[in-house]
Motif scaffolding. Structure first.
Motif, PDB file in Angstrom:
ATOM      1  N   MET A 113       0.860  -1.186   0.000  1.00 51.91           N
ATOM      2  CA  MET A 113       0.000   0.000   0.000  1.00 51.91           C
ATOM      3  C   MET A 113       0.895   1.235   0.000  1.00 51.91           C
ATOM      4  SD  MET A 113      -3.188  -1.067   2.472  1.00 51.91           S
ATOM      5  CE  MET A 113      -4.207   0.240   1.722  1.00 51.91           C
ATOM      6  N   ASN A 114       0.926   1.913  -1.127  1.00 46.79           N
ATOM      7  CA  ASN A 114       1.867   3.005  -1.351  1.00 46.79           C
ATOM      8  C   ASN A 114       1.196   4.354  -1.127  1.00 46.79           C
ATOM      9  OD1 ASN A 114       4.247   4.323  -2.191  1.00 46.79           O
ATOM     10  ND2 ASN A 114       3.455   4.483  -4.276  1.00 46.79           N
ATOM     11  N   PHE A 115       1.524   4.988   0.011  1.00 45.19           N
ATOM     12  CA  PHE A 115       1.009   6.327   0.320  1.00 45.19           C
ATOM     13  C   PHE A 115       2.046   7.410   0.041  1.00 45.19           C
ATOM     14  CE2 PHE A 115      -1.658   3.575   2.857  1.00 45.19           C
ATOM     15  CZ  PHE A 115      -2.899   4.180   2.849  1.00 45.19           C
ATOM     16  N   THR A 116       3.300   7.165   0.425  1.00 45.10           N
ATOM     17  CA  THR A 116       4.316   8.221   0.422  1.00 45.10           C
ATOM     18  C   THR A 116       5.328   8.096  -0.709  1.00 45.10           C
ATOM     19  OG1 THR A 116       5.831   6.974   1.855  1.00 45.10           O
ATOM     20  CG2 THR A 116       4.145   8.333   2.938  1.00 45.10           C
ATOM     21  N   GLY A 117       5.326   6.972  -1.420  1.00 47.73           N
ATOM     22  CA  GLY A 117       6.324   6.746  -2.452  1.00 47.73           C
ATOM     23  C   GLY A 117       7.599   6.108  -1.940  1.00 47.73           C
ATOM     24  N   VAL A 118       7.660   5.816  -0.635  1.00 50.19           N
ATOM     25  CA  VAL A 118       8.902   5.299  -0.046  1.00 50.19           C
ATOM     26  C   VAL A 118       9.259   3.925  -0.602  1.00 50.19           C
ATOM     27  CG1 VAL A 118       7.794   4.210   1.958  1.00 50.19           C
ATOM     28  CG2 VAL A 118      10.160   5.007   2.123  1.00 50.19           C
ATOM     29  N   TYR A 119       8.247   3.119  -0.960  1.00 53.65           N
ATOM     30  CA  TYR A 119       8.556   1.777  -1.462  1.00 53.65           C
ATOM     31  C   TYR A 119       9.245   1.803  -2.825  1.00 53.65           C
ATOM     32  CZ  TYR A 119       5.587  -0.022   2.303  1.00 53.65           C
ATOM     33  OH  TYR A 119       5.053  -0.330   3.521  1.00 53.65           O
ATOM     34  N   ASP A 120       9.148   2.931  -3.530  1.00 56.66           N
ATOM     35  CA  ASP A 120       9.880   3.063  -4.786  1.00 56.66           C
ATOM     36  C   ASP A 120      11.381   2.889  -4.570  1.00 56.66           C
ATOM     37  OD1 ASP A 120       7.566   3.586  -6.227  1.00 56.66           O
ATOM     38  OD2 ASP A 120       7.715   5.753  -5.936  1.00 56.66           O
ATOM     39  N   ASN A 163     -11.105  -5.909  -2.621  1.00 57.48           N
ATOM     40  CA  ASN A 163     -10.951  -7.171  -3.338  1.00 57.48           C
ATOM     41  C   ASN A 163      -9.790  -8.017  -2.831  1.00 57.48           C
ATOM     42  OD1 ASN A 163     -13.128  -6.578  -5.061  1.00 57.48           O
ATOM     43  ND2 ASN A 163     -11.785  -5.397  -6.420  1.00 57.48           N
ATOM     44  N   TYR A 164      -9.217  -7.642  -1.676  1.00 56.03           N
ATOM     45  CA  TYR A 164      -8.054  -8.351  -1.161  1.00 56.03           C
ATOM     46  C   TYR A 164      -8.358  -8.905   0.227  1.00 56.03           C
ATOM     47  CZ  TYR A 164      -6.117  -5.803  -5.045  1.00 56.03           C
ATOM     48  OH  TYR A 164      -5.907  -5.304  -6.302  1.00 56.03           O
ATOM     49  N   PRO A 165      -7.923 -10.138   0.507  1.00 57.48           N
ATOM     50  CA  PRO A 165      -8.278 -10.790   1.768  1.00 57.48           C
ATOM     51  C   PRO A 165      -7.390 -10.356   2.929  1.00 57.48           C
ATOM     52  CG  PRO A 165      -6.941 -12.267   0.458  1.00 57.48           C
ATOM     53  CD  PRO A 165      -7.159 -11.039  -0.383  1.00 57.48           C
ATOM     54  N   ALA A 166      -7.889 -10.610   4.137  1.00 51.75           N
ATOM     55  CA  ALA A 166      -7.080 -10.357   5.330  1.00 51.75           C
ATOM     56  C   ALA A 166      -5.937 -11.349   5.428  1.00 51.75           C
ATOM     57  CB  ALA A 166      -7.950 -10.437   6.587  1.00 51.75           C
ATOM     58  N   ASP A 167      -6.131 -12.540   4.846  1.00 51.32           N
ATOM     59  CA  ASP A 167      -5.117 -13.588   4.990  1.00 51.32           C
ATOM     60  C   ASP A 167      -4.023 -13.448   3.946  1.00 51.32           C
ATOM     61  OD1 ASP A 167      -6.882 -14.270   2.979  1.00 51.32           O
ATOM     62  OD2 ASP A 167      -6.667 -16.418   3.297  1.00 51.32           O
ATOM     63  N   GLY A 168      -3.250 -12.375   4.096  1.00 47.22           N
ATOM     64  CA  GLY A 168      -2.100 -12.116   3.249  1.00 47.22           C
ATOM     65  C   GLY A 168      -1.060 -11.362   4.051  1.00 47.22           C
ATOM     66  N   ILE A 169      -0.070 -10.833   3.358  1.00 48.40           N
ATOM     67  CA  ILE A 169       0.972 -10.007   3.972  1.00 48.40           C
ATOM     68  C   ILE A 169       0.834  -8.608   3.392  1.00 48.40           C
ATOM     69  CG2 ILE A 169       3.447  -9.713   4.371  1.00 48.40           C
ATOM     70  CD1 ILE A 169       3.748 -12.720   3.756  1.00 48.40           C
ATOM     71  N   HIS A 170       0.600  -7.635   4.255  1.00 46.25           N
ATOM     72  CA  HIS A 170       0.275  -6.280   3.806  1.00 46.25           C
ATOM     73  C   HIS A 170       1.329  -5.301   4.325  1.00 46.25           C
ATOM     74  CE1 HIS A 170      -3.480  -8.523   4.954  1.00 46.25           C
ATOM     75  NE2 HIS A 170      -3.588  -8.480   3.633  1.00 46.25           N
ATOM     76  N   PHE A 171       1.982  -4.609   3.418  1.00 43.67           N
ATOM     77  CA  PHE A 171       2.908  -3.538   3.784  1.00 43.67           C
ATOM     78  C   PHE A 171       2.144  -2.221   3.658  1.00 43.67           C
ATOM     79  CE2 PHE A 171       5.720  -7.013   2.802  1.00 43.67           C
ATOM     80  CZ  PHE A 171       6.757  -6.870   3.711  1.00 43.67           C
ATOM     81  N   ILE A 172       2.049  -1.478   4.777  1.00 40.67           N
ATOM     82  CA  ILE A 172       1.111  -0.349   4.820  1.00 40.67           C
ATOM     83  C   ILE A 172       1.798   1.000   5.058  1.00 40.67           C
ATOM     84  CG2 ILE A 172      -0.878  -1.768   5.401  1.00 40.67           C
ATOM     85  CD1 ILE A 172      -0.532  -1.057   8.317  1.00 40.67           C
ATOM     86  N   ASP A 173       3.080   1.111   4.586  1.00 40.84           N
ATOM     87  CA  ASP A 173       3.802   2.379   4.584  1.00 40.84           C
ATOM     88  C   ASP A 173       4.196   2.818   5.996  1.00 40.84           C
ATOM     89  OD1 ASP A 173       4.645   5.181   3.751  1.00 40.84           O
ATOM     90  OD2 ASP A 173       3.772   4.530   1.873  1.00 40.84           O
ATOM     91  N   SER A 174       4.157   4.096   6.297  1.00 38.36           N
ATOM     92  CA  SER A 174       4.667   4.591   7.581  1.00 38.36           C
ATOM     93  C   SER A 174       3.676   4.313   8.707  1.00 38.36           C
ATOM     94  CB  SER A 174       4.954   6.092   7.498  1.00 38.36           C
ATOM     95  OG  SER A 174       3.784   6.848   7.732  1.00 38.36           O
ATOM     96  N   GLY A 175       4.152   4.530   9.935  1.00 40.29           N
ATOM     97  CA  GLY A 175       3.292   4.332  11.097  1.00 40.29           C
ATOM     98  C   GLY A 175       2.093   5.256  11.118  1.00 40.29           C
ATOM     99  N   ASN A 176       2.111   6.291  10.297  1.00 40.77           N
ATOM    100  CA  ASN A 176       0.961   7.201  10.206  1.00 40.77           C
ATOM    101  C   ASN A 176      -0.295   6.492   9.711  1.00 40.77           C
ATOM    102  OD1 ASN A 176       2.798   9.132  10.925  1.00 40.77           O
ATOM    103  ND2 ASN A 176       2.681  10.313   9.042  1.00 40.77           N
ATOM    104  N   TYR A 177      -0.118   5.323   9.107  1.00 42.79           N
ATOM    105  CA  TYR A 177      -1.243   4.584   8.521  1.00 42.79           C
ATOM    106  C   TYR A 177      -1.499   3.256   9.245  1.00 42.79           C
ATOM    107  CZ  TYR A 177       0.006   7.984   4.992  1.00 42.79           C
ATOM    108  OH  TYR A 177       0.330   9.160   4.362  1.00 42.79           O
ATOM    109  N   HIS A 178      -1.004   3.164  10.484  1.00 44.92           N
ATOM    110  CA  HIS A 178      -1.143   1.893  11.198  1.00 44.92           C
ATOM    111  C   HIS A 178      -2.608   1.543  11.464  1.00 44.92           C
ATOM    112  CE1 HIS A 178       0.884  -0.908  14.387  1.00 44.92           C
ATOM    113  NE2 HIS A 178       0.204  -1.574  13.482  1.00 44.92           N
TER     114      HIS A 178
END
Length: 254
Positions: free
Chosen positions: A8-15, A54-69
């Protein structure tokens, strides 16, 4: 890879974090969303729920900075069975909300306890004892703490290893539970090493049925160029190691 990996790309950091550049991963663009940073208003919440619909809870989710915890609440809202929530975080994230109609990165655990009928237990690992003291006593029956300070003692590790959880679990990791040598975040950080965090996670993965996982705590884009480059390198390494742990654990359901 049996379970989806969602970025989940909010800030562009994963680029700037090579671990995420895998064609099998699903990238969700959230850069255009408004009303979602730190505090999430109703419109922002509706927009985010559409993004992850459209995405299940049973996965691995990267959700950017702690601002989006607070996104952990939205992911766990998808779970339709009794479950327990295990949170690695330097902060309990159980502050009373400043605005009743908003969820925040500092109140989402409390919001989840109050609203999710399937949630049976919360275990928070690595939080500061000073912050734990401010958690409302009414949650003591639901929430169990392993504070940052208690994890410095062998007795707490033994207690954690013998922890009994009678439901499947969802794991949420905020990398601010790590020391600054292991990750760089935009919040004050704890003292766990990456190896210690991985050891604790391995205990859970070995003994519990895992529904899903999310990871946050990316480096703030407000750092200067040198600090940001160093921070993204550390965070990339931590994310890659955690991802490998989750994907390679033979006794987990991932």
């Amino acid at each position: 890879m049996n379970k989806p990996v969602v970025i989940m790309n909010f800030t562009g950091v994963y680029d700037y974090e090579p671990f995420s550049h895998n064609k099998k991963f699903t990238w969700l663009d959230c850069t255009h969303l408004q009303g979602v940073e730190c505090y999430c208003d109703k419109e922002g919440a509706h927009a985010l729920k559409r993004v992850i619909a459209n995405y299940p809870a049973d996965g691995i989710h990267f959700i950017d900075s702690g601002n989006y915890h607070y996104l952990t609440k939205f992911w766990t809202d998808k779970i339709q069975q009794p479950f327990s929530l295990i949170v690695f975080d330097h902060h309990p994230d159980m502050q009373p909300p400043l605005f009743e109609e908003m969820i925040s990165c500092g109140s989402w655990v409390e919001d989840t306890i109050e609203s999710n009928p399937y949630l049976r237990k919360v275990i928070i690992i690595g939080a500061s004892e000073n912050l734990i003291k401010h958690v409302s006593p009414k949650y003591r029956q639901t929430v169990e703490f392993y504070s940052e300070q208690s994890l410095q003692h062998e007795a707490s590790w033994k207690q954690f290893s013998n922890e009994t959880i009678d439901t499947p679990v969802y794991i949420s990791v905020d990398k601010d539970v790590l020391n600054p040598q292991s990750a760089v975040t935009n919040w004050d950080q704890g003292s766990l090493t990456l190896n210690e965090l991985e050891h604790l996670l391995s205990i859970i993965l070995k003994h519990e049925k895992i529904i899903g996982i999310d990871i946050c705590g990316e480096c703030s884009s407000t750092l200067n160029i040198f600090e940001a480059e160093k921070g993204t390198q550390l965070d990339n390494t931590a994310n890659q190691e955690l991802l490998n742990l989750f994907l390679n654990c033979q006794t987990s359901n991932l």
